[in-house]
Design a protein around this motif. Sequence first.
Motif, PDB file in Angstrom:
ATOM      1  N   ALA A 199       0.638  -1.405  -0.125  1.00 42.00           N
ATOM      2  CA  ALA A 199      -0.048  -0.033   0.542  1.00 42.00           C
ATOM      3  C   ALA A 199       1.050   1.259   0.009  1.00 42.00           C
ATOM      4  CB  ALA A 199      -0.730  -0.363   1.491  1.00 42.00           C
ATOM      5  N   CYS A 200       1.953   1.019   0.418  1.00 43.73           N
ATOM      6  CA  CYS A 200       3.049   2.412   0.916  1.00 43.73           C
ATOM      7  C   CYS A 200       3.336   2.432  -0.295  1.00 43.73           C
ATOM      8  CB  CYS A 200       3.964   2.656   2.155  1.00 43.73           C
ATOM      9  SG  CYS A 200       5.294   1.152   2.210  1.00 43.73           S
ATOM     10  N   ASP A 201       4.212   3.961  -0.436  1.00 43.50           N
ATOM     11  CA  ASP A 201       5.088   4.943  -1.835  1.00 43.50           C
ATOM     12  C   ASP A 201       6.480   4.648  -2.243  1.00 43.50           C
ATOM     13  OD1 ASP A 201       2.970   6.123  -3.255  1.00 43.50           O
ATOM     14  OD2 ASP A 201       2.724   7.252  -1.219  1.00 43.50           O
ATOM     15  N   PHE A 202       6.110   3.584  -0.797  1.00 42.62           N
ATOM     16  CA  PHE A 202       8.582   3.745  -0.215  1.00 42.62           C
ATOM     17  C   PHE A 202       7.906   2.821   1.212  1.00 42.62           C
ATOM     18  CE2 PHE A 202      12.559   4.003   0.634  1.00 42.62           C
ATOM     19  CZ  PHE A 202      13.454   3.741   0.216  1.00 42.62           C
ATOM     20  N   TYR A 203       8.801   1.866   1.374  1.00 38.76           N
ATOM     21  CA  TYR A 203       9.399   0.694   1.928  1.00 38.76           C
ATOM     22  C   TYR A 203      10.785   0.794   2.842  1.00 38.76           C
ATOM     23  CZ  TYR A 203      10.080  -3.189   5.612  1.00 38.76           C
ATOM     24  OH  TYR A 203      10.220  -3.926   6.671  1.00 38.76           O
ATOM     25  N   LYS A 204      10.680   1.335   3.972  1.00 35.93           N
ATOM     26  CA  LYS A 204      12.459   0.766   4.344  1.00 35.93           C
ATOM     27  C   LYS A 204      12.283   0.196   5.579  1.00 35.93           C
ATOM     28  CE  LYS A 204      17.564   1.454   3.272  1.00 35.93           C
ATOM     29  NZ  LYS A 204      17.369   0.752   2.443  1.00 35.93           N
ATOM     30  N   ASP A 205      13.219  -1.048   5.228  1.00 33.28           N
ATOM     31  CA  ASP A 205      13.498  -2.472   6.578  1.00 33.28           C
ATOM     32  C   ASP A 205      14.669  -1.761   7.193  1.00 33.28           C
ATOM     33  OD1 ASP A 205      13.685  -4.138   8.259  1.00 33.28           O
ATOM     34  OD2 ASP A 205      14.619  -5.713   6.010  1.00 33.28           O
ATOM     35  N   ILE A 206      14.277  -1.176   8.392  1.00 37.77           N
ATOM     36  CA  ILE A 206      14.997  -0.631   9.162  1.00 37.77           C
ATOM     37  C   ILE A 206      16.659  -1.125   8.864  1.00 37.77           C
ATOM     38  CG2 ILE A 206      14.194   0.854  10.565  1.00 37.77           C
ATOM     39  CD1 ILE A 206      14.391  -1.375  12.805  1.00 37.77           C
ATOM     40  N   CYS A 207      16.296  -2.922   8.690  1.00 39.09           N
ATOM     41  CA  CYS A 207      17.444  -2.845   9.030  1.00 39.09           C
ATOM     42  C   CYS A 207      18.406  -3.420   7.890  1.00 39.09           C
ATOM     43  CB  CYS A 207      17.576  -5.514   8.843  1.00 39.09           C
ATOM     44  SG  CYS A 207      16.058  -5.816  10.484  1.00 39.09           S
ATOM     45  N   ARG A 208      17.836  -2.429   7.146  1.00 39.37           N
ATOM     46  CA  ARG A 208      18.528  -2.705   5.522  1.00 39.37           C
ATOM     47  C   ARG A 208      19.421  -1.048   6.136  1.00 39.37           C
ATOM     48  NH1 ARG A 208      18.550  -6.358   1.115  1.00 39.37           N
ATOM     49  NH2 ARG A 208      16.625  -7.383   1.714  1.00 39.37           N
ATOM     50  N   LEU A 209      19.539  -0.819   6.289  1.00 37.39           N
ATOM     51  CA  LEU A 209      19.860   0.684   7.249  1.00 37.39           C
ATOM     52  C   LEU A 209      21.308   0.548   7.689  1.00 37.39           C
ATOM     53  CD1 LEU A 209      17.115   3.017   8.769  1.00 37.39           C
ATOM     54  CD2 LEU A 209      17.448   3.326   5.958  1.00 37.39           C
ATOM     55  N   ASP A 210      22.374   1.301   6.960  1.00 40.28           N
ATOM     56  CA  ASP A 210      23.526   1.030   7.449  1.00 40.28           C
ATOM     57  C   ASP A 210      24.313   1.984   8.679  1.00 40.28           C
ATOM     58  OD1 ASP A 210      24.763   3.883   6.673  1.00 40.28           O
ATOM     59  OD2 ASP A 210      24.900   3.646   4.752  1.00 40.28           O
ATOM     60  N   GLU A 211      25.194   1.705   9.389  1.00 41.72           N
ATOM     61  CA  GLU A 211      25.960   2.216  11.047  1.00 41.72           C
ATOM     62  C   GLU A 211      25.569   2.872  10.897  1.00 41.72           C
ATOM     63  OE1 GLU A 211      28.655   1.161  14.634  1.00 41.72           O
ATOM     64  OE2 GLU A 211      28.978   0.254  12.038  1.00 41.72           O
ATOM     65  N   THR A 212      25.855   3.896   9.738  1.00 42.07           N
ATOM     66  CA  THR A 212      25.813   5.709   9.740  1.00 42.07           C
ATOM     67  C   THR A 212      24.096   6.120  10.025  1.00 42.07           C
ATOM     68  OG1 THR A 212      28.125   5.638   8.284  1.00 42.07           O
ATOM     69  CG2 THR A 212      26.534   8.082   8.324  1.00 42.07           C
ATOM     70  N   GLN A 213      23.598   5.500   8.851  1.00 48.35           N
ATOM     71  CA  GLN A 213      22.353   6.158   9.363  1.00 48.35           C
ATOM     72  C   GLN A 213      21.736   5.981  10.869  1.00 48.35           C
ATOM     73  OE1 GLN A 213      21.146   3.837   5.223  1.00 48.35           O
ATOM     74  NE2 GLN A 213      20.392   5.805   4.590  1.00 48.35           N
ATOM     75  N   LEU A 214      21.975   4.742  10.927  1.00 51.69           N
ATOM     76  CA  LEU A 214      21.248   4.496  12.530  1.00 51.69           C
ATOM     77  C   LEU A 214      21.908   5.358  13.549  1.00 51.69           C
ATOM     78  CD1 LEU A 214      21.592   0.270  12.565  1.00 51.69           C
ATOM     79  CD2 LEU A 214      20.161   1.385  12.373  1.00 51.69           C
ATOM     80  N   ASN A 215      23.334   5.655  13.496  1.00 50.44           N
ATOM     81  CA  ASN A 215      23.792   6.544  14.594  1.00 50.44           C
ATOM     82  C   ASN A 215      23.277   8.022  14.098  1.00 50.44           C
ATOM     83  OD1 ASN A 215      25.656   4.569  15.521  1.00 50.44           O
ATOM     84  ND2 ASN A 215      27.040   5.472  14.305  1.00 50.44           N
ATOM     85  N   GLU A 216      22.269   8.491  13.054  1.00 49.82           N
ATOM     86  CA  GLU A 216      21.509   9.412  12.204  1.00 49.82           C
ATOM     87  C   GLU A 216      20.316   9.924  13.647  1.00 49.82           C
ATOM     88  OE1 GLU A 216      20.907  10.312   8.845  1.00 49.82           O
ATOM     89  OE2 GLU A 216      23.072  10.237   8.006  1.00 49.82           O
ATOM     90  N   PHE A 217      19.678   8.280  14.264  1.00 51.78           N
ATOM     91  CA  PHE A 217      18.287   8.119  14.755  1.00 51.78           C
ATOM     92  C   PHE A 217      18.819   7.349  16.810  1.00 51.78           C
ATOM     93  CE2 PHE A 217      17.240   5.151  12.171  1.00 51.78           C
ATOM     94  CZ  PHE A 217      16.420   3.867  12.784  1.00 51.78           C
TER      95      PHE A 217
END
Length: 234
Positions: A199-217
């Motif tokens: 249903a959504c336009d874009f889904y991002k599995d947080i498992c696929r975020l890299d460490e730099t992205q995870l460290n942002e939040f």
Amino acid sequence: MKVMIFIDNSNFFKSVYSLGKDINQDRVIDYHKLNKFVLNFLSKNPQYQDQKLLHVRTYYYDGEYTESIIKKIKHHITSIPNNDFNKDKLKKLNEILDKSDKRMIAQKKEMDRMKNFYFFETRLKPLQYFPNQGIFQKGVDVQLAVDLVSNAYLNNYDIAVLFSGDIDLLESVKLIKSLGKHVIIFSHQSLMSQGMIMACDFYKDICRLDETQLNEFTHIFQQKENHNDLIKKE
């Protein structure tokens, strides 16, 4: 383009907890940094690279620990005869009472801290307790759905960023898309329903975020040792 963020904290907290188990880390969410992560993430999407993105507001939804629920648990405990037959049951109930009391204090401190966040609003619904059901949320997903739809009709946002994969929000997501709004969802794959992905336009599995992205939040509370390291030490 105007961006609004909607956080179903129960779902989001479980997502980050599940992620932590996957990568062998204990991570803590920095809610006040979430809007910066979202804007940074969206700005790198080809569809939004030439767009000016404006964070309008973040809404945070959760069940609230109250004195009322503490009283209900205490009343349940006192209604059970204190004998050997009920020993284990009373032990579990007292553990629930102790955890609830501590969580109420911790939650109040967190809410007081969140009052200082800019463009951030909390939406709490009192948690419910029944002896045969335990502690559970009621009305949280309904409030989120109402805000999601009403803000879309008021044209308060162009992009809804949802931190939840709860299937209960499916019809709301479909409706706001029909109004021309974009829906971006972040969630752990284990908590994301297939219906919401479709249903959504874009889904991002947080498992696929890299460490730099995870460290942002988030930030690492504790780095766990993996199984192989433990074997080597032994």
